[in-house]
Design an enzyme around this catalytic site. Sequence first.
Site, mmCIF file in Angstrom:
data_model
loop_
_atom_site.group_PDB
_atom_site.id
_atom_site.type_symbol
_atom_site.label_atom_id
_atom_site.label_comp_id
_atom_site.label_asym_id
_atom_site.label_seq_id
_atom_site.Cartn_x
_atom_site.Cartn_y
_atom_site.Cartn_z
ATOM 1 N N LEU A 323 58.236 15.796 -69.792
ATOM 2 C CA LEU A 323 57.584 14.431 -70.920
ATOM 3 C C LEU A 323 58.147 13.577 -71.293
ATOM 4 O O LEU A 323 57.932 12.434 -70.766
ATOM 5 C CB LEU A 323 57.865 15.048 -72.211
ATOM 6 C CG LEU A 323 56.749 16.520 -72.442
ATOM 7 C CD1 LEU A 323 55.977 16.331 -74.184
ATOM 8 C CD2 LEU A 323 54.726 16.267 -71.960
ATOM 9 N N GLN A 324 59.593 13.895 -70.869
ATOM 10 C CA GLN A 324 60.417 12.633 -70.437
ATOM 11 C C GLN A 324 61.783 13.238 -69.786
ATOM 12 O O GLN A 324 62.082 14.380 -70.211
ATOM 13 C CB GLN A 324 61.187 12.310 -72.258
ATOM 14 C CG GLN A 324 59.711 11.036 -72.615
ATOM 15 C CD GLN A 324 60.096 10.967 -73.857
ATOM 16 O OE1 GLN A 324 59.682 11.934 -75.320
ATOM 17 N NE2 GLN A 324 60.877 9.641 -75.014
ATOM 18 N N GLU A 325 62.410 11.789 -69.481
ATOM 19 C CA GLU A 325 63.497 12.295 -68.621
ATOM 20 C C GLU A 325 64.676 11.046 -68.738
ATOM 21 O O GLU A 325 64.134 10.053 -68.795
ATOM 22 C CB GLU A 325 63.398 12.040 -66.889
ATOM 23 C CG GLU A 325 64.493 13.068 -66.031
ATOM 24 C CD GLU A 325 64.197 14.191 -64.865
ATOM 25 O OE1 GLU A 325 64.799 14.106 -64.315
ATOM 26 O OE2 GLU A 325 62.553 13.375 -64.488
ATOM 27 N N THR A 327 69.172 10.690 -68.121
ATOM 28 C CA THR A 327 70.145 10.625 -66.977
ATOM 29 C C THR A 327 71.003 11.647 -67.122
ATOM 30 O O THR A 327 71.030 13.038 -65.935
ATOM 31 C CB THR A 327 71.801 10.029 -67.005
ATOM 32 O OG1 THR A 327 70.990 8.385 -67.806
ATOM 33 C CG2 THR A 327 72.469 10.474 -66.309
ATOM 34 N N ARG A 330 66.262 16.571 -70.926
ATOM 35 C CA ARG A 330 64.876 16.482 -70.846
ATOM 36 C C ARG A 330 64.343 16.839 -72.115
ATOM 37 O O ARG A 330 64.612 17.734 -72.509
ATOM 38 C CB ARG A 330 64.579 17.007 -69.203
ATOM 39 C CG ARG A 330 64.734 16.554 -67.613
ATOM 40 C CD ARG A 330 64.339 17.799 -66.722
ATOM 41 N NE ARG A 330 64.776 17.709 -65.559
ATOM 42 C CZ ARG A 330 65.192 17.898 -64.740
ATOM 43 N NH1 ARG A 330 65.294 19.050 -64.545
ATOM 44 N NH2 ARG A 330 65.406 17.817 -63.365
ATOM 45 N N LYS A 351 63.808 20.784 -75.318
ATOM 46 C CA LYS A 351 64.690 20.238 -75.140
ATOM 47 C C LYS A 351 65.614 20.320 -74.475
ATOM 48 O O LYS A 351 66.167 21.375 -74.533
ATOM 49 C CB LYS A 351 65.447 18.653 -76.571
ATOM 50 C CG LYS A 351 64.182 18.216 -77.204
ATOM 51 C CD LYS A 351 65.110 17.113 -77.926
ATOM 52 C CE LYS A 351 64.295 16.820 -78.573
ATOM 53 N NZ LYS A 351 64.489 15.431 -80.484
ATOM 54 N N ASP A 452 69.354 7.404 -87.757
ATOM 55 C CA ASP A 452 68.454 6.751 -87.141
ATOM 56 C C ASP A 452 67.370 6.439 -87.026
ATOM 57 O O ASP A 452 66.966 7.305 -85.828
ATOM 58 C CB ASP A 452 69.609 7.734 -85.518
ATOM 59 C CG ASP A 452 69.001 7.209 -84.115
ATOM 60 O OD1 ASP A 452 68.635 5.929 -84.144
ATOM 61 O OD2 ASP A 452 69.504 7.595 -83.420
#
Length: 594
Positions: A323-325, A327, A330, A351, A452
């Site tokens: 879904l997201q990556e 450096t 992931r 994650k 955050d």
Amino acid sequence: MRAGRGGVPGSGGLRAPPPPLLLLLLAMLPAAAPRSPALAAAPAGPSVSLYLSEDEVRRLLGLDAELYYVRNDLISHYALSFNLLVPSETNFLHFTWHAKSKVEYKLGFQVDNFVAMGMPQVNISAQGEVPRTLSVFRVELSCTGKVDSEVMILMQLNLTVNSSKNFTVLNFKRRKMCYKKLEEVKTSALDKNTSRTIYDPVHAAPTTSTRVFYISVGVCCAVIFLVAIILAVLHLHSMKRIELDDSISASSSSQGLSQPSTQTTQYLRADTPNNATPITSSSGYPTLRIEKNDLRSVTLLEAKAKVKDIAISRERITLKDVLQEGTFGRIFHGILVDEKDPNKEKQTFVKTVKDQASEVQVTMMLTESCKLRGLHHRNLLPITHVCIEEGEKPMVVLPYMNWGNLKLFLRQCKLVEANNPQAISQQDLVHMAIQIACGMSYLARREVIHRDLAARNCVIDDTLQVKITDNALSRDLFPMDYHCLGDNENRPVRWMALESLVNNEFSSASDVWAFGVTLWELMTLGQTPYVDIDPFEMAAYLKDGYRIAQPINCPDELFAVMACCWALDPEERPKFQQLVQCLTEFHAALGAYV
């Protein structure tokens, strides 16, 4: 941004009125251009002022400000529209007024329930002249004690200048909860017998002494019993991790809105008329819990030990799409097999890190993933499991939300055509903000500081339910949102309060600041705040009073909420529960005009 269901400026439709609490905040803003109608008067003007003093506002509302209804002949309709709740224990209201020239007045009252409250009484005559010197008059609102009822009170003040044809009517609305008094206990037969014996000079002292002794013992036992019950209730309450049902029901998607792909970012000083910071409660954070960042003091072994009790076998996790990556990190769409029944599966976020991830990066992922662990609320997404088997890269498992990351979702909405039925309305965006505020209100009550909060650290599903998650891997997945200011630590500079930037101090008040920026993200559909400002200049920029400008088509009342969150003094920022109330009222006002 085109207006959706909200009826915002520029949409050509009706504009929703501000909710009551926002009316009060707007009424306390410093006066700008005289846009309110003035008292009917002679050319010179009588210079009438009528207001609640700072002491009176603090006593009734806990706010450090004067509340003007009329200031030098200018009427504040915001203040008059606010139906002020009078505390049940308060019986007197005090109004301060004066005029520079002759102004006649006539005062009257209406009460909707005379059984619960008699006609209000004042310490001035029902009609006369407004005093030429600063004076205070008192209104008595005493309950009868006969019934339990909320009473609506209307105080009408007619001000007449020069002639009977030249007058102004002011209506002050108040409401008060009255309660029924407990009936006095009738004297019992035992009391009567006792009352006769007190005249016996021989037995008077022993009888009275005995009664006092037994009464004292009874009172002590009752107090001990009550204290024990209270302690037990508090203990049970602290042990129960229940979901607090303080978010409103999800509103459905409706007519969409889109926004131009580019917007020139403007910045305003906090003290300019369009960016004035409303007055908020100075007692919002009576005891601020301040924390310093100490993540780097945790080792990998310690991080694994903290999550050992929720560790599961790697065999139960199946990784699907990425879904997201970043450096080194992931996020996968994963499948979790039930431990007892292999035929039962759950969709999850997973994650994890790549092979080149350092030990420090792995440790930080595990540590930051535990931020919301063990907390249960409908607007929070804590981790449920981890996989920390030897020889395997650690994995963190969270419940699945099928529309994914909120920031990416908002940016996708900006690209959607205006006539697309899946586009979201302004009312939907406010509803998302309410959900985030509800989740943060729960964290504040549990004394958990997020540090955050941002759209990138929230997720959303196809029912527009929003949940706050931790910031594990966010630095890697959203590198443009974090900056190192020479201290070897990447921080979300553009979302941070001044005390966090300068002193590395975090509290619920600094989370409120970040919420204001997150609300700005929602209204701009995922734009980056302060995008033109050098991160190294942010602290000086904020000290000088500059803030991000009001988004296009963002209602003034909603931007006033953001401005509240950006007060330099942490004590002056609202609490999350107050933000929930403000936004809920504004959401209802938008809904009334759909």
